[in-house]
Scaffold this motif. Structure first.
Motif, PDB file in Angstrom:
ATOM      1  N   ASN C  23       0.800  -1.228   0.000  1.00 23.22           N
ATOM      2  CA  ASN C  23       0.000   0.000   0.000  1.00 23.22           C
ATOM      3  C   ASN C  23       0.834   1.281   0.000  1.00 23.22           C
ATOM      4  OD1 ASN C  23      -2.559   1.251   0.004  1.00 23.22           O
ATOM      5  ND2 ASN C  23      -2.327   1.723   2.180  1.00 23.22           N
ATOM      6  N   PHE C 236      -8.722  -4.018 -13.467  1.00 24.78           N
ATOM      7  CA  PHE C 236      -8.678  -3.373 -12.163  1.00 24.78           C
ATOM      8  C   PHE C 236      -7.831  -2.104 -12.237  1.00 24.78           C
ATOM      9  CE2 PHE C 236      -8.531  -3.504  -7.486  1.00 24.78           C
ATOM     10  CZ  PHE C 236      -9.740  -4.109  -7.223  1.00 24.78           C
ATOM     11  N   LYS C 238      -6.550   0.063  -9.559  1.00 28.85           N
ATOM     12  CA  LYS C 238      -5.367  -0.033  -8.669  1.00 28.85           C
ATOM     13  C   LYS C 238      -4.948  -1.502  -8.616  1.00 28.85           C
ATOM     14  CE  LYS C 238      -6.581   4.065  -5.933  1.00 28.85           C
ATOM     15  NZ  LYS C 238      -6.954   4.580  -4.587  1.00 28.85           N
ATOM     16  N   ARG C 240      -2.317  -3.151  -8.346  1.00 29.26           N
ATOM     17  CA  ARG C 240      -1.336  -3.731  -7.415  1.00 29.26           C
ATOM     18  C   ARG C 240      -1.992  -4.585  -6.347  1.00 29.26           C
ATOM     19  NH1 ARG C 240       0.572   1.473  -3.710  1.00 29.26           N
ATOM     20  NH2 ARG C 240      -0.668   2.932  -4.941  1.00 29.26           N
ATOM     21  N   TYR C 241      -3.279  -4.268  -6.036  1.00 25.85           N
ATOM     22  CA  TYR C 241      -3.944  -5.031  -4.972  1.00 25.85           C
ATOM     23  C   TYR C 241      -4.382  -6.410  -5.441  1.00 25.85           C
ATOM     24  CZ  TYR C 241      -3.707  -0.489  -2.787  1.00 25.85           C
ATOM     25  OH  TYR C 241      -3.245   0.696  -2.293  1.00 25.85           O
TER      26      TYR C 241
ATOM     27  N   GLY D  10      -2.401   5.017  -3.394  1.00 28.98           N
ATOM     28  CA  GLY D  10      -2.766   3.824  -2.661  1.00 28.98           C
ATOM     29  C   GLY D  10      -4.116   3.960  -1.973  1.00 28.98           C
ATOM     30  N   THR D  11      -4.290   3.171  -0.947  1.00 29.41           N
ATOM     31  CA  THR D  11      -5.530   3.118  -0.191  1.00 29.41           C
ATOM     32  C   THR D  11      -5.327   3.906   1.105  1.00 29.41           C
ATOM     33  OG1 THR D  11      -5.900   0.928  -1.106  1.00 29.41           O
ATOM     34  CG2 THR D  11      -7.180   1.507   0.851  1.00 29.41           C
ATOM     35  N   MET D  16      -7.651   0.796   4.735  1.00 32.41           N
ATOM     36  CA  MET D  16      -6.861  -0.426   4.947  1.00 32.41           C
ATOM     37  C   MET D  16      -7.176  -1.024   6.312  1.00 32.41           C
ATOM     38  SD  MET D  16      -5.009  -1.515   2.406  1.00 32.41           S
ATOM     39  CE  MET D  16      -4.128  -2.759   3.348  1.00 32.41           C
ATOM     40  N   THR D 204     -12.828   4.620  -5.655  1.00 34.59           N
ATOM     41  CA  THR D 204     -11.467   4.184  -5.989  1.00 34.59           C
ATOM     42  C   THR D 204     -10.491   5.337  -6.163  1.00 34.59           C
ATOM     43  OG1 THR D 204     -12.535   2.354  -7.155  1.00 34.59           O
ATOM     44  CG2 THR D 204     -10.181   2.669  -7.542  1.00 34.59           C
ATOM     45  N   LYS D 205     -10.903   6.345  -6.926  1.00 35.58           N
ATOM     46  CA  LYS D 205      -9.979   7.449  -7.205  1.00 35.58           C
ATOM     47  C   LYS D 205      -9.726   8.314  -5.980  1.00 35.58           C
ATOM     48  CE  LYS D 205     -11.195   8.031 -12.134  1.00 35.58           C
ATOM     49  NZ  LYS D 205      -9.977   7.465 -12.746  1.00 35.58           N
ATOM     50  N   GLY D 207      -9.194   7.295  -2.663  1.00 33.97           N
ATOM     51  CA  GLY D 207      -8.639   6.694  -1.469  1.00 33.97           C
ATOM     52  C   GLY D 207      -9.096   5.289  -1.152  1.00 33.97           C
ATOM     53  N   CYS D 208     -10.064   4.769  -1.924  1.00 36.09           N
ATOM     54  CA  CYS D 208     -10.431   3.376  -1.713  1.00 36.09           C
ATOM     55  C   CYS D 208      -9.477   2.478  -2.505  1.00 36.09           C
ATOM     56  CB  CYS D 208     -11.871   3.129  -2.146  1.00 36.09           C
ATOM     57  SG  CYS D 208     -13.065   3.956  -1.057  1.00 36.09           S
ATOM     58  N   MET D 209      -9.528   1.201  -2.201  1.00 35.43           N
ATOM     59  CA  MET D 209      -8.703   0.235  -2.902  1.00 35.43           C
ATOM     60  C   MET D 209      -9.333  -0.083  -4.264  1.00 35.43           C
ATOM     61  SD  MET D 209      -7.760  -3.628  -1.649  1.00 35.43           S
ATOM     62  CE  MET D 209      -6.539  -3.141  -0.417  1.00 35.43           C
ATOM     63  N   GLY D 210     -10.651  -0.219  -4.277  1.00 41.77           N
ATOM     64  CA  GLY D 210     -11.353  -0.503  -5.525  1.00 41.77           C
ATOM     65  C   GLY D 210     -12.818  -0.731  -5.218  1.00 41.77           C
TER      66      GLY D 210
END
Lengths: 352, 352, 352, 352
Positions: C23, C236, C238, C240-241, D10-11, D16, D204-205, D207-210
């Motif tokens: 992260n 996807f 991001k 990397r996750y 990232g997230t 996280m 997602t854009k 601050g979330c992971m997806g």
């Protein structure tokens, strides 16, 4: 001795005459021709369905696919007989028009579903379960692909099962006329009175050049149907030539006479076949098709002499012992002659 | 005085006669009829393309959509003129047959693209960028929707741009015959010699009842095309009736005579219109369509007297001052008569 | 006592740790992250397939649908087992991604096809017959939906049948790891060495948060796959996750340890169940799922005490006499504990 | 100095942490997890929409495509801005999910439509004309692709145009939070109160992971949406990990803080850029993206020093004279630091 299919036949003279007659002068295109107005009125009258929406297309695959797509969402299940034309003979056209979908096969003897088998098949699609396709539409075929005929009562019983589940019913009537004259029922009884919502009403196999009507007994989806027809490339430009065929077909009960002739020839052909040594029936003959077995040697002799028909099923073969029975499909059409039947009878009876 | 479209016309007598003639007896169905063999040979000869695969369907939307789908994957871009039939008049049929795809509009005066505009449009689709649709196929129209004609040299220049990017070219030739007789080029020069890979070769608008050939100059995708045709519901059952039309159409250069007649009537009509007070041309007239402006009052008089044609574009209207110019599209067909042209001329010239 | 599915389990600690670790800072998006390069290299090494194309998506339905669509044209037939996930549990996703297609069901005991049944099913699709969908791809599932496992030799025999007909093979390996540790075969032997062309390599059910790899052993269609993934909304952002999950999963054989744990718990659970009074097996237990019958009363007691699992098939019910046997599916996952198994054993053995 | 995109970030730590926290133990799958119930309640409260249906998917392409497909039939027209993500950056995903359809481009400065341009575009699609695609849905984007923001009043005016024609409105809110904090409006004012029917609510854009939520303010099509999500492969198996992200995102206004940070950094970055010699703005900066021109030499220096961002549009290039202005896009995210902005400022101002 042509018994391969009812689509190797030509166009009935009355219909050819109508095409010539309508050729004079200009006519509005894309279904706005006056002849289409007459056709619509005639079909509504024939079917006692004054509100029905009526459209013409030029073959059965199209009529079926557009009908199913109109009632089946892309994630829907279509319940059809194992041997249905939509399942076996349309190269996935229903799935193309539906945009996915799944044809669920319902077994049954002699090309016919039973209410019980249909209920089981529908019930096996989990309801409200997002991981499964969803129950969408039932499609029946009359005359069936096995040449048998659902009575109005049998149709009603099947439609009643569909209605238990809230499902609409499509009827593939590529040989609707042959089924109709085989029973004492009316067009309405063989369609909407039994519970049919949308009908592919065949003309091509019964003496037309290339036309089928789609009849939406509930016109709610008529505009959607028109859009689907257009984007499928099935809105005929010089539409008067579809209208003229259908008008002539319905005039003076021509359609019923043509179907009766075909069925009568099949009755005679069946008698000729089943009286041949070693012959036996495969399915009951109820319309214009005979499915029966004959010793292979008799097939060989008939085919060598120019008889044209298909062994049945597809992978049956003429290779093998002479006396072994092999089944075949024999189709009579509006233009099959008694002479053809007699000539064939002579061949298989060995009366040279 | 029918100038609304070339599809309000009937079927040429030679073609009706061919339909009657082919009606006798049985014939193999689904494209295996002997007449189709003759048609294939004739088209190969006309186009000097002995390897070409040839198929018949019954209208232009179908010919175009099947052609594009054969060369465009579901994630592909089709480059077409702003006013192309595939973009404006087919209810999304290309996207349906392609299973997605995106029509990218190329601007250009008088219904024609320039090589520069085409190059810009193709170049604007990022290459090898997974977030974008991918460059797939260029489609041209000749005669264009504006009634103008690409010369063989112009076609070659556009196809050369497509080839710069490695893209195949489709030609919508619903009015191919009209374009051909408007130039001194051969069918080959107006198609594969210019770089066209697949051609919708129109019959319907030029005197047929309803038939178009699709010509794949490279037959590599022939079987795929056949499957696409079938699953689109476009494999005609009693196929001899498509074959017979096309055979008669090509016999003794009937197709060229019909197109020449239509173009000649349009030449006369153009002269009649442009000599009317207050008239002016909208696009150059190069085939069978005239686009021109007339004072609104003259439209009113003509239409009131029974002249039938469309104001252009769609949202033009008869409402407004008499002397204001309003543009319109006038289409001549194989059966437009000099008398019709004269009668119309009299109306708009005010010679009552 | 959670035995409902392997997807009610959480994420293995090593994988959660990898997500946290990756992260920090910025990373290229859309699959261009360095972790993806490492994942690609690891999968190529694990499968001894240095040329394979490797992509990540986030669930099995997607991996399967994209894989099938890559090898099946819209008019193609996909041969799958009667009970395959693609047929029963994906709401028609394969047909959606294929743009039509038809799933042809191959029967077989215990969730497994036999080579003979597969040959019969493929053979029943007429070849080169334009009216039929065309043979396109075979899809196998290992671990099967019945919890059984194809050995490498069995897979080879099935793939050999596909190759007789020139068809590619997809393997749904949502539970590939469970199948692998159940045999003594290598990943290569259980995939491309047996004849598999494209593999859905599952992670989610075996301890990942949500990631599956699609492995194209022949990379010829890699770019097409990338486009299909993007337009399906499955690229996807991001990325990397996804990579981090798969990297941790493959590191130090974590994936094999997790699968072995699940299988071991299932072995213990099976023993516990089958030793209960009135119990009997439904299918052979070969991986992490137990299918067995228990008297209904014992199900009632277990469920009342909080055990969570599904009766099998879907329409089985707890209504009825206590001593009547009812079958059920019990799934163990990487995080099922011996304590859970013991607690369940006590319940169904009546040791309160 | 990462300004390439908000998806290279990232997230956020809070998110996280939520993923780790929810990892313990078992949880129901496929959207039936308790965290999803909390998310649904939170979104309904945030949007003052107690009846809204709420679903989670894992990226914006998916949220947009599923939303459009739910409101657009396969023969429908989607009105979008020239530069919309659905038009340029989704590889035809909307057309795939719609099953055809046509995206009609509406021009407008700075990434924004005007009501007049939208009205013109809709009006140009002929109504009730079967040859044309049919008006179906309007899609707006806020924050736009040009980094500008529609005010609630502007949104209302555009939605009012859609409603004139009876069309539903979709809002692509991949950067909804950035637009919201840029105005003084409430979430409801920026969506359903303005006339939006269905919203892609981005995570997602920012601050979330997806994860993205789709909010159907009218829940009538909720079940259809669920089926579309499943068959698109977008029903997440271990769904709790989507829920946990969205729950943390909405908790204590984290989403607003993250967006505010991103917008603030962009404000600072804009000031730094526009004060550089030879710089000029391309579009007004209203959220987290700066579009501006700099002399090419300054781009070269910045990039050589490790600054990462894209020239704009795609075909802009670093080749050419040093003093020639070249435009570029600079994106700030929740994790862009003041130090990054300062370092970049120093580079382009030439303060080494």
């Amino acid at each position: 001795m042509e018994f391969a299919s009812d689509n190797t036949s030509g166009t009935a003279p009355e219909i050819m005459a109508a095409l010539s007659a309508i050729n004079a002068g200009y006519a509005p295109s894309y279904g706005t021709d006056p002849a289409m107005d007459r056709v619509r009125a005639m079909i509504r009258e024939v079917f006692e369905a004054p509100e029905a929406a009526v459209y013409l297309v030029n073959n059965g695959t199209t009529a079926n696919s557009l009908s199913l797509a109109t009632y089946c969402p892309p994630w829907g299940a279509v319940y059809c007989h194992d041997t249905a034309h939509v399942e076996l003979d349309e190269c996935g056209a229903p799935e193309f028009f539906i945009g996915g979908g799944k044809l669920v096969k319902v077994p049954g003897e002699h090309g016919k579903m039973t209410p019980g088998a249909l209920r089981t098949a529908i019930g096996a699609t989990p309801q409200g379960f997002v991981h499964s396709v969803q129950r969408a539409v039932v499609t029946l075929t009359n005359t069936t692909e096995a040449g048998t005929v659902y009575s109005a009562a049998e149709l009603s019983a099947l439609c009643a099962v569909a209605k238990e589940f809230g499902l609409p019913v499509h009827l593939d009537g590529a040989r609707f006329a042959n089924a109709l004259v085989s029973t004492n029922a009316s067009p309405a009884e063989m369609s909407w009175k039994a519970g049919v919502d949308i009908l592919s009403f065949g003309g091509t196999k019964n003496g037309c050049m290339g036309v089928e009507a789609v009849v939406l007994f509930d016109p709610a989806k008529a505009w959607e149907f028109e859009l689907r027809r257009k984007r499928g490339g099935h809105l005929f430009s010089k539409h008067r030539y579809l209208s003229a065929q259908m008008e002539a077909y319905l005039t003076d009960d021509l359609w019923l006479r043509l179907a009766r002739d075909a069925n009568n020839r099949a009755t005679e052909l069946e008698a000729a076949i089943l009286s041949a040594p070693g012959a036996s029936p495969l399915y009951p003959r109820e319309a214009n098709m005979v499915f029966a077995s004959l010793p292979r040697g008799r097939h060989r002799r008939a085919m060598a002499a120019g008889a044209h028909y298909y062994l049945w099923p597809h992978d049956a073969t003429l290779d093998g012992p002479d006396d072994q029975p092999v089944s075949a499909r024999f189709v009579c059409s509006w233009c099959t002659t008694e002479a053809e039947v007699d000539a064939f009878a002579a061949l298989i009876h060995g009366r040279d």
